[in-house]
Scaffold this motif. Structure first.
Motif, PDB file in Angstrom:
ATOM      1  N   ASN A   1       0.825  -1.212   0.000  1.00 46.50           N
ATOM      2  CA  ASN A   1       0.000   0.000   0.000  1.00 46.50           C
ATOM      3  C   ASN A   1       0.857   1.259   0.000  1.00 46.50           C
ATOM      4  O   ASN A   1       0.481   2.281   0.563  1.00 46.50           O
ATOM      5  CB  ASN A   1      -0.910   0.014   1.235  1.00 46.50           C
TER       6      ASN A   1
ATOM      7  N   ARG B   1      -0.438   3.428  -4.453  1.00 47.85           N
ATOM      8  CA  ARG B   1      -1.743   3.948  -4.029  1.00 47.85           C
ATOM      9  C   ARG B   1      -2.335   4.897  -5.081  1.00 47.85           C
ATOM     10  O   ARG B   1      -1.591   5.473  -5.870  1.00 47.85           O
ATOM     11  CB  ARG B   1      -1.598   4.699  -2.704  1.00 47.85           C
ATOM     12  N   PRO B   2      -3.679   5.098  -5.013  1.00 50.40           N
ATOM     13  CA  PRO B   2      -4.629   4.433  -4.121  1.00 50.40           C
ATOM     14  C   PRO B   2      -5.087   3.097  -4.686  1.00 50.40           C
ATOM     15  O   PRO B   2      -5.180   2.916  -5.905  1.00 50.40           O
ATOM     16  CB  PRO B   2      -5.798   5.429  -4.080  1.00 50.40           C
TER      17      PRO B   2
ATOM     18  N   ARG C   1      -5.961   4.214   6.432  1.00 52.40           N
ATOM     19  CA  ARG C   1      -6.593   5.393   5.831  1.00 52.40           C
ATOM     20  C   ARG C   1      -7.516   4.938   4.700  1.00 52.40           C
ATOM     21  O   ARG C   1      -7.046   4.363   3.702  1.00 52.40           O
ATOM     22  CB  ARG C   1      -5.546   6.362   5.283  1.00 52.40           C
TER      23      ARG C   1
ATOM     24  N   ASP D   1      -6.685   5.417   0.995  1.00 55.68           N
ATOM     25  CA  ASP D   1      -5.594   4.645   0.399  1.00 55.68           C
ATOM     26  C   ASP D   1      -6.033   3.287  -0.125  1.00 55.68           C
ATOM     27  O   ASP D   1      -5.400   2.738  -1.041  1.00 55.68           O
ATOM     28  CB  ASP D   1      -4.477   4.414   1.433  1.00 55.68           C
TER      29      ASP D   1
END
Length: 334
Positions: A106, A111-112, A137, A140
């Motif tokens: 990640n 990302r995302p 988060r 993300d």
């Protein structure tokens, strides 16, 4: 200014040590991650050192380094680790790359991981978060899409004894205080935090002679006479210092004259603080759920150990042995 790997030879040794102590074995697995600069150059090289079948890495020009510079750093680190040029670096983020991977990190250039990306991933593939579960988060990673697609998501226990990465948070806070001109010993510091960052920072400051107070909320009385306030509330979404916050920038200037504000994690009116003569470190606005400086500010080891541990989480989940491994405590369910 290009973010450089601070000590290339030592970083290579740290990678070898991390792969060994975590018994990281990615043989037969394809890893998709980022190729980045400075201490963050390590992730694809860790995967290659651990014997991944393929290592796919996405990069791009950024404020830290050009893509060409990232490629140079990656190749230099591979060479020092005794590896051929195994990392396949891509400067465009194609969905086909996600479809190839067993493990998808990640990290920044990856990302995302939104619904469109997740739906291109293999059923049974794994996203190991290079953070703890409470630090997740939503912008993300689309967890619901992962569930629908059969993509497994696990976070990483940063307190796992072999890495003990979260403890570096306290040392990072100390370094930030030093950089802001606070002598540490006998200094009065207020830590505003309702999460794990605050507890760890408080313990480290106390161990180094700081007169420290940890609070969930600030007020004028609490900040009065303090040498520094550390904002370290990662999960808090509202502004801590500002017109709508616990105290205003003018309050800080008036009640802690000459004091500094350390933006470890948490929102503040940085422009207003500056206008009122208050020093802020780092001197930039932060969104919620972001650190002002990452653990990479201390050096390569925290990044190497955390990212190797995250890849270990990915390995265990891919092989379906998470419950039967000596490393099972590394894994946190989402």
């Amino acid at each position: 200014m290009t973010a450089e790997i601070p000590n290339l030879a030592r970083t290579a040794q740290l990678i070898k040590q991390a792969v060994h102590k975590l018994e990281l074995d990615l043989s037969g697995l394809t890893v998709l991650t980022e190729a980045a600069s400075g201490p963050y150059a390590v992730t694809p090289v860790i995967a290659a050192m651990a014997g991944a079948k393929r290592v796919l890495a996405i990069t791009a020009d950024s404020s830290y380094a050009t893509a060409d510079e990232v490629i140079r750093q990656t190749r230099s680190l591979e060479s020092l680790c005794g590896l051929p040029q195994r990392v396949e670096i891509f400067q465009e983020r194609h969905l086909a790359l996600f479809a190839e991977a067993d493990i998808v990190t990640n990290l920044g250039f990856v990302r995302p991981l939104d619904a469109k990306v997740v739906l291109s991933m293999r059923r049974g593939s794994v996203v190991p978060l290079m953070c703890e579960a409470w630090e997740y988060r939503p912008q993300d990673l689309d967890l619901r899409a992962c569930q629908q697609q059969g993509v497994h998501v696990f976070a990483t226990n940063e307190d796992f004894p072999a890495i003990d990465v979260f403890a570096y948070s306290g040392w990072l806070a100390l370094k930030m205080l030093f950089e802001a001109g606070i002598e540490i010993h006998r200094s009065k510091v207020v830590v505003v935090s309702g999460d794990k960052f605050g507890r760890v920072i408080e313990q480290r400051l106390q161990a180094n002679g700081v007169d420290v107070m940890r609070v969930d909320r600030l007020d004028r009385e609490i900040i009065a006479g303090a040498d520094a306030v550390i904002l370290a509330d990662y999960a808090r979404l509202d502004e801590i210092i500002g017109e709508g916050g616990d105290v205003t920038a003018a309050d800080v200037s008036r009640f802690m004259p000459g004091g500094v504000v350390i933006c470890f994690a948490g929102r503040a009116d940085v422009r207003g603080l500056g206008a009122n003569g208050v020093r802020v470190h780092p001197n930039r606005e932060l969104p919620a759920r972001r650190m002002g400086l990452t653990l990479a500010h201390l050096g390569a080891r925290p990044v190497v150990d955390l990212h190797a541990a995250g890849l270990k989480v990915g390995e265990l989940a891919c092989r379906g042995v998470e419950a039967d491994s000596a490393f099972s405590a590394l894994m946190q369910k989402m």
